[in-house]
Design a protein around this motif. Structure first.
Motif, mmCIF file in Angstrom:
data_model
loop_
_atom_site.group_PDB
_atom_site.id
_atom_site.type_symbol
_atom_site.label_atom_id
_atom_site.label_comp_id
_atom_site.label_asym_id
_atom_site.label_seq_id
_atom_site.Cartn_x
_atom_site.Cartn_y
_atom_site.Cartn_z
ATOM 1 N N SER A 2 0.615 -1.251 -0.455
ATOM 2 C CA SER A 2 -0.096 -0.152 -0.124
ATOM 3 C C SER A 2 0.328 1.126 -0.234
ATOM 4 C CB SER A 2 -0.980 -0.188 1.067
ATOM 5 O OG SER A 2 0.110 -0.123 2.266
ATOM 6 N N GLU A 3 0.180 2.270 -0.627
ATOM 7 C CA GLU A 3 0.864 3.660 -0.196
ATOM 8 C C GLU A 3 0.430 4.628 0.602
ATOM 9 O OE1 GLU A 3 2.531 6.723 -4.482
ATOM 10 O OE2 GLU A 3 0.177 6.714 -3.435
ATOM 11 N N HIS A 4 1.053 5.673 1.223
ATOM 12 C CA HIS A 4 0.515 5.914 2.205
ATOM 13 C C HIS A 4 1.229 7.656 2.196
ATOM 14 C CE1 HIS A 4 -0.176 2.518 5.316
ATOM 15 N NE2 HIS A 4 0.758 2.345 4.480
ATOM 16 N N ARG A 5 0.100 8.668 1.752
ATOM 17 C CA ARG A 5 0.009 9.637 1.414
ATOM 18 C C ARG A 5 0.754 10.968 2.861
ATOM 19 N NH1 ARG A 5 0.121 10.812 -3.368
ATOM 20 N NH2 ARG A 5 -0.671 13.290 -3.075
ATOM 21 N N TYR A 6 2.012 11.699 3.272
ATOM 22 C CA TYR A 6 1.422 12.577 4.211
ATOM 23 C C TYR A 6 1.984 14.103 3.607
ATOM 24 C CZ TYR A 6 2.403 7.816 6.221
ATOM 25 O OH TYR A 6 2.167 7.019 6.591
ATOM 26 N N GLU A 7 0.610 15.031 3.271
ATOM 27 C CA GLU A 7 0.593 15.997 2.850
ATOM 28 C C GLU A 7 1.033 17.383 3.721
ATOM 29 O OE1 GLU A 7 -2.590 16.748 0.620
ATOM 30 O OE2 GLU A 7 -2.352 14.426 -0.260
ATOM 31 N N VAL A 8 2.097 17.351 3.449
ATOM 32 C CA VAL A 8 2.467 19.170 4.425
ATOM 33 C C VAL A 8 2.434 20.644 3.951
ATOM 34 C CG1 VAL A 8 4.047 19.876 6.250
ATOM 35 C CG2 VAL A 8 3.598 16.970 6.068
ATOM 36 N N GLU A 9 2.815 21.270 4.206
ATOM 37 C CA GLU A 9 2.767 23.092 3.906
ATOM 38 C C GLU A 9 3.690 23.361 4.851
ATOM 39 O OE1 GLU A 9 -0.589 25.423 2.106
ATOM 40 O OE2 GLU A 9 -1.830 24.112 3.501
ATOM 41 N N VAL A 10 4.323 24.387 3.864
ATOM 42 C CA VAL A 10 5.500 25.090 4.429
ATOM 43 C C VAL A 10 5.148 26.900 3.651
ATOM 44 C CG1 VAL A 10 8.154 25.883 4.617
ATOM 45 C CG2 VAL A 10 7.181 23.138 4.292
ATOM 46 N N VAL A 11 4.724 27.751 5.007
ATOM 47 C CA VAL A 11 4.660 28.378 4.751
ATOM 48 C C VAL A 11 5.164 29.459 5.221
ATOM 49 C CG1 VAL A 11 2.750 30.518 5.150
ATOM 50 C CG2 VAL A 11 1.958 27.432 4.553
ATOM 51 N N TRP A 12 6.041 30.354 4.454
ATOM 52 C CA TRP A 12 6.750 31.319 4.180
ATOM 53 C C TRP A 12 6.501 32.338 3.501
ATOM 54 C CZ3 TRP A 12 9.961 34.687 1.530
ATOM 55 C CH2 TRP A 12 10.945 35.418 2.319
ATOM 56 N N ARG A 20 21.614 38.377 5.083
ATOM 57 C CA ARG A 20 21.399 39.251 6.041
ATOM 58 C C ARG A 20 20.075 39.527 7.205
ATOM 59 N NH1 ARG A 20 27.085 40.315 7.869
ATOM 60 N NH2 ARG A 20 28.751 38.724 6.080
ATOM 61 N N SER A 21 19.520 40.105 5.881
ATOM 62 C CA SER A 21 18.177 40.313 6.972
ATOM 63 C C SER A 21 17.197 39.373 6.938
ATOM 64 C CB SER A 21 18.074 41.579 6.390
ATOM 65 O OG SER A 21 17.953 41.975 5.339
ATOM 66 N N TYR A 22 16.409 38.162 5.673
ATOM 67 C CA TYR A 22 15.345 38.075 5.598
ATOM 68 C C TYR A 22 14.565 37.462 7.011
ATOM 69 C CZ TYR A 22 17.639 33.821 3.282
ATOM 70 O OH TYR A 22 17.800 32.947 3.275
ATOM 71 N N SER A 23 13.950 36.871 7.150
ATOM 72 C CA SER A 23 13.841 36.629 8.209
ATOM 73 C C SER A 23 13.650 34.690 7.521
ATOM 74 C CB SER A 23 12.041 36.664 8.722
ATOM 75 O OG SER A 23 11.840 35.566 9.413
ATOM 76 N N ARG A 24 14.240 34.005 8.577
ATOM 77 C CA ARG A 24 13.570 32.197 8.388
ATOM 78 C C ARG A 24 12.501 31.806 8.731
ATOM 79 N NH1 ARG A 24 18.402 35.211 6.790
ATOM 80 N NH2 ARG A 24 19.729 33.987 5.880
ATOM 81 N N ASP A 25 12.029 32.458 9.594
ATOM 82 C CA ASP A 25 10.395 31.975 10.641
ATOM 83 C C ASP A 25 9.802 31.255 9.118
ATOM 84 O OD1 ASP A 25 12.224 32.741 12.463
ATOM 85 O OD2 ASP A 25 10.710 34.277 13.051
ATOM 86 N N HIS A 26 8.866 30.018 9.766
ATOM 87 C CA HIS A 26 8.102 29.746 8.987
ATOM 88 C C HIS A 26 6.785 28.781 9.664
ATOM 89 C CE1 HIS A 26 11.476 26.720 8.272
ATOM 90 N NE2 HIS A 26 10.218 26.313 8.021
ATOM 91 N N GLU A 27 6.252 28.253 8.930
ATOM 92 C CA GLU A 27 4.872 27.485 10.091
ATOM 93 C C GLU A 27 5.437 26.438 8.591
ATOM 94 O OE1 GLU A 27 1.859 29.802 10.196
ATOM 95 O OE2 GLU A 27 1.915 30.164 12.231
#
Length: 146
Positions: A2-12, A20-27
């Motif tokens: 069987s196949e298992h799918r895992y869906e995740v969004e990365v939002v920045w 040097r100044s852009y944020s690395r913070d994301h969800e």
């Protein structure tokens, strides 16, 4: 198989006008669950108060191992009352070299300590995450009885 799918969004969002100044913070987001506040490793201008990808990989290895281990203990009649892992991942400048899991487990029956220790090898062989990485994942378990 069987196949298992895992869906995740990365939002920045932000502006990459200067390294040097852009944020690395994301969800990290997936349906029906709270967001994970993520960033880069502090060595790469990340926020120390957020999870970074390297920590999440070590956590995934530890978590997968624990879940298989608890399953195997339940099937073998080993009653676990506490499980705590102090996992450590070691990287060089390009890749992970190793991850060491150091679980401390409490069980109810002192006669089953050897069985409980031995189940780590099987848990490792069943862990999907450990079977997917190209570096060693080792185990240094401690098992005690209440």
């Amino acid at each position: 198989m069987s196949e298992h799918r895992y869906e995740v969004e990365v939002v920045w969002s932000g502006q990459t006008t200067d390294y040097r100044s852009y944020s690395r913070d994301h969800e990290l987001l997936t349906a029906g669950r709270p967001p994970i506040l993520a960033t880069a490793d502090p060595k790469f201008r990340g926020d120390e108060s957020r999870w970074n990808p390297e920590q999440l990989l070590v956590a995934s290895l530890s978590d997968c191992h624990m879940l298989w281990y608890l399953h195997l203990c339940a099937s073998a009649g080993v009653v676990v009352t506490s499980y705590r892992d102090s996992a450590v991942g070691v990287m060089d400048d390009e890749r992970f070299q190793t991850v060491t899991l150091r679980p401390h487990i409490t069980i109810t029956d002192p006669a089953k300590i050897d069985t409980a220790v031995g189940l780590h090898k099987e848990a490792h062989s069943k862990c999907f995450i450990a079977n997917s990485v190209n570096f060693p994942v080792t185990h240094e378990p401690t098992v005690v009885a209440e």
